[in-house]
Design a protein around this motif. Structure first.
Motif, PDB file in Angstrom:
ATOM      1  N   GLN A   1       0.776  -1.194   0.095  1.00 38.78           N
ATOM      2  CA  GLN A   1      -0.129   0.003   0.086  1.00 38.78           C
ATOM      3  C   GLN A   1       0.825   1.408   0.070  1.00 38.78           C
ATOM      4  O   GLN A   1       0.316   2.391  -0.306  1.00 38.78           O
TER       5      GLN A   1
ATOM      6  N   LYS B   1       1.347   5.897  -8.213  1.00 41.06           N
ATOM      7  CA  LYS B   1       0.298   6.800  -7.899  1.00 41.06           C
ATOM      8  C   LYS B   1      -0.763   6.127  -8.612  1.00 41.06           C
ATOM      9  O   LYS B   1      -1.985   6.405  -8.094  1.00 41.06           O
ATOM     10  N   GLU B   2      -0.736   6.063 -10.073  1.00 42.72           N
ATOM     11  CA  GLU B   2      -2.043   5.555 -10.689  1.00 42.72           C
ATOM     12  C   GLU B   2      -2.517   4.538 -10.125  1.00 42.72           C
ATOM     13  O   GLU B   2      -3.833   4.134 -10.363  1.00 42.72           O
ATOM     14  N   HIS B   3      -1.665   3.522  -9.468  1.00 37.32           N
ATOM     15  CA  HIS B   3      -2.207   2.327  -9.110  1.00 37.32           C
ATOM     16  C   HIS B   3      -2.721   2.648  -7.383  1.00 37.32           C
ATOM     17  O   HIS B   3      -2.728   1.523  -6.695  1.00 37.32           O
ATOM     18  N   GLY B   4      -2.747   3.721  -7.038  1.00 41.36           N
ATOM     19  CA  GLY B   4      -3.102   3.977  -5.774  1.00 41.36           C
ATOM     20  C   GLY B   4      -2.269   3.390  -4.415  1.00 41.36           C
ATOM     21  O   GLY B   4      -2.720   3.396  -3.347  1.00 41.36           O
TER      22      GLY B   4
ATOM     23  N   LYS C   1       0.658   4.734  -2.101  1.00 42.67           N
ATOM     24  CA  LYS C   1       1.243   5.875  -1.533  1.00 42.67           C
ATOM     25  C   LYS C   1       2.738   5.715  -1.672  1.00 42.67           C
ATOM     26  O   LYS C   1       3.440   4.768  -1.709  1.00 42.67           O
TER      27      LYS C   1
END
Ligand code: BG6
Ligand code: MG
Length: 215
Positions: free
Chosen positions: A5, A105-108, A110
């Motif tokens: 994550q 970032k595009e895949h969420g 952080k």
């Protein structure tokens, strides 16, 4: 392994190569003091705080220095260093770094910085990444240098994430050790690409298969 994550990036040697600036600044100070210093010794300073780096350099000193003298030498080196990093631009971002950051970032996922450097804010401004990261933990906020996990644990906390869902990207052996001590998986790049303790290894961020690492 839990789903990834957050990714915490070391700065020097991972996002931007400041190695030569550090080397030249220490070399100038050491030459002024008549202390032997070369690129091999410089390798040992990777990931190590400013004062701990000075102690390594002073192993070759032929006289003892007081605490006040050590403070002055570290400040002098830093003044030389700050002048050199004033020339950094976005073109100095290492190959592959922006692609990996944007992919995450595009895949969420952080992104954070976890660096021992007190010059982190200046460097991020110079390379145009001021405000880009979800969190920044640096040498100004910690008391214990890598291999202590303090800087990475702070970065995870600032991201609001458990260390078990975070990965560190590091070029220093001390940083690989710190990440593992903090309970995080770690991708070793550059000088750390041969570190067998690292969870994943790649020559550069450009060569790292971030999609398969992120699962
Ligand atoms: C680390 C570098 O990122 O920062 C080390 O790898 C350096 O070489 C350390 O000594 C501290 O940097 P600064 O900018 O606070 O003197
Ligand atoms: Mg580094």
């Amino acid at each position: 392994m839990e789903k990834l994550q957050g990714v915490i990036f070391d700065l020097d040697g991972v996002i931007v190569s400041t190695d030569d600036c550090h080397y030249r600044a220490w070399k100038k100070m050491a030459d002024e003091e008549g202390i032997e210093f070369d690129r091999e010794i410089n390798e040992r300073l990777r990931g190590v705080s400013r004062m701990d780096s000075l102690e390594i350099i002073l192993e070759k000193a032929t006289k003892a220095y007081s605490d006040a003298e050590k403070q002055e030498m570290a400040t002098r080196k830093n003044n030389y260093y700050v002048e050199l990093i004033g020339a950094l631009t976005p073109a100095d971002i290492l190959p592959g770094a922006m692609d990996v950051l944007n992919w995450l970032k595009e895949h969420g996922i952080k992104v954070a910085i976890g660096s021992s450097s007190r010059n982190t804010p200046i460097i991020l401004r110079q390379i145009g990444l001021d405000g880009f990261f979800d969190a920044v933990a640096d040498g100004n906020q910690i008391t214990r240098s890598k291999p202590d996990p303090e800087v990475f644990l702070l970065a995870a906390k600032l991201l609001g994430l458990d260390p078990a869902v975070c990965m560190v990207v590091e070029d220093a052996d001390a940083g690989v050790e710190a990440a593992l001590a903090g309970g995080m998986r770690v991708l070793g790049v550059g000088s750390a690409m041969n570190n067998e303790s690292a969870t994943y290894r790649a020559e550069t961020l450009e060569k790292a298969d971030i999609a398969s690492i992120a699962g």
